[in-house]
Design a protein around this motif. Structure first.
Motif, PDB file in Angstrom:
ATOM      1  N   ARG A 107       2.226   9.076  -8.439  1.00  0.00           N
ATOM      2  CA  ARG A 107       3.241   8.612  -7.485  1.00  0.00           C
ATOM      3  C   ARG A 107       3.467   9.659  -6.404  1.00  0.00           C
ATOM      4  NH1 ARG A 107       7.819   9.884  -5.782  1.00  0.00           N
ATOM      5  NH2 ARG A 107       8.170  11.382  -7.430  1.00  0.00           N
ATOM      6  N   GLU A 108       3.593  10.917  -6.817  1.00  0.00           N
ATOM      7  CA  GLU A 108       3.804  11.998  -5.849  1.00  0.00           C
ATOM      8  C   GLU A 108       2.645  12.091  -4.867  1.00  0.00           C
ATOM      9  OE1 GLU A 108       4.425  15.412  -8.321  1.00  0.00           O
ATOM     10  OE2 GLU A 108       6.418  14.742  -8.950  1.00  0.00           O
ATOM     11  N   ARG A 109       1.429  11.975  -5.368  1.00  0.00           N
ATOM     12  CA  ARG A 109       0.247  12.063  -4.496  1.00  0.00           C
ATOM     13  C   ARG A 109       0.203  10.889  -3.524  1.00  0.00           C
ATOM     14  NH1 ARG A 109      -4.633  15.040  -4.639  1.00  0.00           N
ATOM     15  NH2 ARG A 109      -5.509  14.708  -2.591  1.00  0.00           N
ATOM     16  N   LEU A 110       0.438   9.678  -4.023  1.00  0.00           N
ATOM     17  CA  LEU A 110       0.424   8.511  -3.146  1.00  0.00           C
ATOM     18  C   LEU A 110       1.585   8.540  -2.152  1.00  0.00           C
ATOM     19  CD1 LEU A 110      -0.689   5.668  -5.583  1.00  0.00           C
ATOM     20  CD2 LEU A 110      -2.033   6.775  -3.785  1.00  0.00           C
ATOM     21  N   ASP A 111       2.727   9.089  -2.548  1.00  0.00           N
ATOM     22  CA  ASP A 111       3.833   9.239  -1.599  1.00  0.00           C
ATOM     23  C   ASP A 111       3.422  10.117  -0.423  1.00  0.00           C
ATOM     24  OD1 ASP A 111       5.526   7.621  -3.060  1.00  0.00           O
ATOM     25  OD2 ASP A 111       6.907   9.237  -3.643  1.00  0.00           O
ATOM     26  N   ARG A 112       2.729  11.212  -0.711  1.00  0.00           N
ATOM     27  CA  ARG A 112       2.266  12.088   0.377  1.00  0.00           C
ATOM     28  C   ARG A 112       1.261  11.373   1.266  1.00  0.00           C
ATOM     29  NH1 ARG A 112       2.403  15.768  -3.846  1.00  0.00           N
ATOM     30  NH2 ARG A 112       0.157  15.731  -4.137  1.00  0.00           N
ATOM     31  N   THR A 165       1.033   8.231   1.882  1.00  0.00           N
ATOM     32  CA  THR A 165       1.598   7.080   2.592  1.00  0.00           C
ATOM     33  C   THR A 165       2.806   7.465   3.440  1.00  0.00           C
ATOM     34  OG1 THR A 165       2.948   6.479   0.662  1.00  0.00           O
ATOM     35  CG2 THR A 165       0.784   5.431   0.847  1.00  0.00           C
ATOM     36  N   ALA A 166       2.981   8.734   3.714  1.00  0.00           N
ATOM     37  CA  ALA A 166       4.160   9.197   4.446  1.00  0.00           C
ATOM     38  C   ALA A 166       4.045   9.008   5.959  1.00  0.00           C
ATOM     39  CB  ALA A 166       4.432  10.662   4.125  1.00  0.00           C
ATOM     40  N   ALA A 167       2.854   8.966   6.484  1.00  0.00           N
ATOM     41  CA  ALA A 167       2.662   8.880   7.936  1.00  0.00           C
ATOM     42  C   ALA A 167       2.862   7.445   8.430  1.00  0.00           C
ATOM     43  CB  ALA A 167       1.258   9.354   8.297  1.00  0.00           C
ATOM     44  N   ASP A 168       2.972   7.305   9.744  1.00  0.00           N
ATOM     45  CA  ASP A 168       3.020   5.976  10.340  1.00  0.00           C
ATOM     46  C   ASP A 168       1.659   5.306  10.193  1.00  0.00           C
ATOM     47  OD1 ASP A 168       5.640   6.237  11.158  1.00  0.00           O
ATOM     48  OD2 ASP A 168       5.108   6.974  13.148  1.00  0.00           O
ATOM     49  N   ARG A 221       5.704   1.243   0.473  1.00  0.00           N
ATOM     50  CA  ARG A 221       5.756   2.339   1.450  1.00  0.00           C
ATOM     51  C   ARG A 221       4.802   2.075   2.614  1.00  0.00           C
ATOM     52  NH1 ARG A 221       7.780   7.277   0.461  1.00  0.00           N
ATOM     53  NH2 ARG A 221       5.973   8.321   1.384  1.00  0.00           N
ATOM     54  N   VAL A 222       3.614   1.581   2.308  1.00  0.00           N
ATOM     55  CA  VAL A 222       2.631   1.291   3.358  1.00  0.00           C
ATOM     56  C   VAL A 222       3.150   0.185   4.272  1.00  0.00           C
ATOM     57  CG1 VAL A 222       0.357   0.258   3.722  1.00  0.00           C
ATOM     58  CG2 VAL A 222       0.620   2.132   2.108  1.00  0.00           C
ATOM     59  N   LEU A 223       3.695  -0.868   3.702  1.00  0.00           N
ATOM     60  CA  LEU A 223       4.198  -1.978   4.515  1.00  0.00           C
ATOM     61  C   LEU A 223       5.389  -1.543   5.369  1.00  0.00           C
ATOM     62  CD1 LEU A 223       3.916  -4.983   2.038  1.00  0.00           C
ATOM     63  CD2 LEU A 223       2.383  -4.356   3.927  1.00  0.00           C
TER      64      LEU A 223
END
Length: 124
Positions: free
Chosen positions: A38-43, A45-48, A76-78
């Protein structure tokens, strides 16, 4: 009784292909391994406008905590006007998605080349 986690934790290999971030996962995605993922995917998917492909071809097991991580990444992506695609041809995984009502929420490709080719706007 101790957990019977037998597989190695997923160790995401991340690369960029034609502007798309490809995250290749291996091993088991369960309660024990979901938080680091989750932490890795959060990083990632943080950008626009993130464009992410999560390759689950090397995943041997996924439980509800792993599905929760994928749902969070999708949301987060959406929220950032991006796109998330999953890669899996595993009948068990596809059946799980159907059984829990997530089939319509995810764009699933049977192979990585198809997911990346579509992202690049090419036809296989």
């Amino acid at each position: 009784m101790a957990p019977t986690h037998t597989g190695p934790p997923p160790s995401p290999a991340v690369r960029t292909v034609a502007g798309t971030t490809v995250v290749a996962l291996h091993g088991e995605i369960d309660l024990e391994t979901a938080e680091p993922l989750r932490e890795r995917l959060d990083r990632l998917t943080a950008a626009d406008r993130p464009d992410v492909v999560v390759d689950l071809s090397g995943v041997s097991f996924i439980d509800c905590s792993g599905l929760g991580v994928l749902c969070r990444a999708r949301n987060r992506v959406l929220e950032r006007d991006g796109r998330l695609r999953l890669v899996s041809a595993c009948p068990r995984f596809l059946r799980i998605l159907r059984q829990v009502g997530l089939t319509e929420l995810f764009e699933v490709h049977p192979d990585l080349s198809g997911a990346v080719a579509e992202a690049a706007g090419t036809v296989r």
